[in-house]
Scaffold this motif. Structure first.
Motif, short mmCIF file in Angstrom:
data_model
loop_
_atom_site.label_atom_id
_atom_site.label_comp_id
_atom_site.label_asym_id
_atom_site.label_seq_id
_atom_site.Cartn_x
_atom_site.Cartn_y
_atom_site.Cartn_z
N GLN A 215 -4.33 13.43 8.83
CA GLN A 215 -3.06 12.44 8.93
C GLN A 215 -2.71 11.72 7.99
O GLN A 215 -1.52 11.61 7.56
N PRO A 216 -3.50 10.85 7.04
CA PRO A 216 -2.94 10.25 5.95
C PRO A 216 -2.17 11.29 4.85
O PRO A 216 -1.16 10.76 4.48
N VAL A 217 -2.76 12.46 4.77
CA VAL A 217 -2.10 13.43 3.89
C VAL A 217 -0.79 13.75 4.43
O VAL A 217 0.42 13.68 3.63
N VAL A 286 -18.02 -2.34 -5.76
CA VAL A 286 -16.95 -1.41 -5.42
C VAL A 286 -15.50 -1.77 -6.25
O VAL A 286 -15.13 -2.97 -5.91
N GLU A 287 -14.83 -1.02 -6.93
CA GLU A 287 -13.69 -1.28 -7.27
C GLU A 287 -12.44 -1.37 -6.35
O GLU A 287 -12.33 -0.36 -5.79
N TYR A 288 -11.70 -2.10 -6.42
CA TYR A 288 -10.68 -2.40 -5.59
C TYR A 288 -9.62 -1.50 -6.34
O TYR A 288 -9.13 -1.40 -7.34
N VAL A 289 -8.91 -0.81 -5.14
CA VAL A 289 -7.66 0.18 -5.50
C VAL A 289 -6.90 -0.12 -4.30
O VAL A 289 -7.08 -0.49 -3.07
N ALA A 294 0.13 -1.47 0.08
CA ALA A 294 0.90 -1.35 -1.07
C ALA A 294 1.92 -0.12 -1.33
O ALA A 294 3.06 -0.52 -1.82
N ALA A 295 1.66 0.99 -0.80
CA ALA A 295 2.51 2.04 -0.69
C ALA A 295 3.78 1.65 -0.02
O ALA A 295 4.86 1.74 -0.40
N PHE A 296 3.84 0.78 1.16
CA PHE A 296 4.75 0.45 2.04
C PHE A 296 5.53 -0.84 1.25
O PHE A 296 6.98 -0.62 1.16
N GLY A 297 4.86 -1.75 0.69
CA GLY A 297 5.47 -2.72 -0.02
C GLY A 297 6.42 -2.38 -1.26
O GLY A 297 7.47 -2.78 -1.66
N PRO A 408 -3.20 4.48 6.24
CA PRO A 408 -4.11 3.39 6.51
C PRO A 408 -3.84 2.29 5.25
O PRO A 408 -3.75 2.41 4.12
N ARG A 409 -4.15 1.01 6.02
CA ARG A 409 -3.46 0.04 5.38
C ARG A 409 -4.41 -0.39 4.14
O ARG A 409 -4.23 -0.88 2.99
#
Length: 411
Positions: A215-217, A286-289, A294-297, A408-409
């Motif tokens: 679904q995400p793809v 864990v590195e934030y990505v 963000a894609a929506f904004g 996915p948010r």
């Protein structure tokens, strides 16, 4: 040491070779696009006829990404990448015939070969990055794909300038032969150095696996379709023709301006991890990505820009140079962040085994967006003008934003 024994290259060295191949291809691809638009406009082709020259280019991209991802999973990314270089050389040489043989159908076929070549090369290069990096390194993955994508588009801008310059310095056919020679040199240099099994699945995928069941793809692919359609509907044909016919710009001026725009666009793409916030705070493992939120904004912000240009055009009784150039610069910067973010997310969402299948499906949607944007760029401009192209661009971006809400948010 035995001279016949080839020392294995590190992932970083293979990444550099992949990047070299991608850079070289992009340079000639950008130059070819500008050469075709300007040369055939000078031959008296209408904007819609020029757009038609690229229809098979984009249409073949749709098919190539689907089949190319499947072929790469079976044969390896090295082979599909170099097949792309060979096809581009053939496409360039096809166009070196005298002008009287350059019919619409003939040029469309040559552009079709170029479209297949471009998407084989791009799909292979993008997929190779995830294959070369170990799991759980999302921040590094984002930076590598941003660097590859950004540098590629900066060179595409150089290609626009090179195409316009070559058209003035050399003949149309002479420019094409020069570029074919460049690609041949890169092919001979890199062949055999990149790992032959790069991206090759241990179990050969079945043909039905070319379609993604993630679904995400699927959601990201749909958003990508409208995102790139929104760009190309006014950028591919309408903008260069408007600059030439309405604002009276010369070939070199158009090529130089679009070159600077695409170079700046590429620089912003490379800096996208810093802009969107790929970081690791103190004491965190864990590195934030960025993710779907963000894609929506970012695409929502982008949709405001063509609408703002239309409002400014109404207030000023037309698309003045200031409105057009200023709007294009802002649009390019925000679009670059969107594009780089998308390029990272597809690699993050893609399966580890058989990454080229998901990446190929995703870039199939990218090619489909470019296809409908290219056709509309020539047809809508010829019927209703550049302002109508901007309106369609804004509507496409609003749809892309709505689709992105399904991503996915945070993951």
């Amino acid at each position: 040491m035995n001279l016949l024994t080839k020392k294995a290259l590190t992932p970083w060295q293979q990444y550099l070779l992949v990047t070299l191949s991608y850079w070289s291809f992009t340079l000639t691809d950008g130059a070819l696009r500008m050469l075709v638009v300007l040369h055939f406009n000078s031959l008296g082709y209408s904007p819609f006829a020029i757009a038609m020259l690229f229809v098979l280019y984009e249409l073949c991209g749709v098919v190539t990404n689907l089949l190319g991802g499947w072929l790469a999973a079976r044969m390896g990314l090295n082979r599909t990448m170099h097949a792309g270089l060979l096809l581009q050389i053939g496409a360039l040489l096809m166009l070196t015939v005298p002008n009287e043989y350059l019919t619409v159908i003939y040029v469309m076929v040559a552009q079709a070969l170029s479209g297949i070549a471009k998407d084989l090369n791009k799909m292979s290069a993008k997929s190779a990055i995830k294959t070369l990096l170990p799991e759980q390194q999302e921040g590094r993955l984002y930076r590598w794909v941003a660097l590859l994508t950004g540098s590629k588009n900066a060179l595409k801008g150089v290609g626009y300038f090179m195409g316009a310059l070559l058209l003035q310095v050399l003949s149309f056919s002479g420019s094409l032969m020069l570029m074919a020679g460049l690609l041949l040199a890169v092919l001979l240099l890199t062949a055999g150095l990149i790992s032959g099994d790069l991206g090759q699945m241990k179990v050969k995928p079945k043909f039905r696996e070319i379609f993604s069941n993630s679904q995400p793809v699927n959601v990201l692919s749909a958003a990508r379709l409208f995102l790139f359609g929104a760009r190309d509907v006014w950028f591919v044909v309408a903008l260069p023709v408007y600059l030439q016919l309405v604002l009276g710009w010369q070939h070199s001026e158009i090529g130089s301006f679009l070159a600077v725009w695409v170079i700046g666009y590429g620089v912003v793409q490379a800096l996208a991890p810093m802009i969107t916030g790929a970081r690791k705070k103190a004491k965190e493992t864990v590195e934030y990505v960025p993710a779907g939120r963000a894609a929506f904004g970012w695409v929502a912000v982008l949709s405001v820009i063509p609408l703002g240009m239309l409002v400014a055009a109404q207030l000023l009784n037309g698309l003045t140079s200031v409105v057009l150039i200023g709007g294009l610069l802002v649009f390019g910067a925000v679009f670059a962040v969107n594009s780089s973010l998308h390029s990272f997310l597809i690699l993050r969402y893609a399966r580890a085994e058989g990454v080229s299948l998901d990446v190929g499906f995703y870039y199939m949607s990218n090619a489909a967006g470019r296809l409908f944007g290219t056709v509309l760029s020539g047809g809508v401009y010829q019927l209703w003008g550049l302002e109508a192209c901007l309106l369609i661009s804004a509507l496409s971006l609003i749809i892309a934003a709505l689709v992105s809400l399904k991503l996915p948010r945070y993951a």
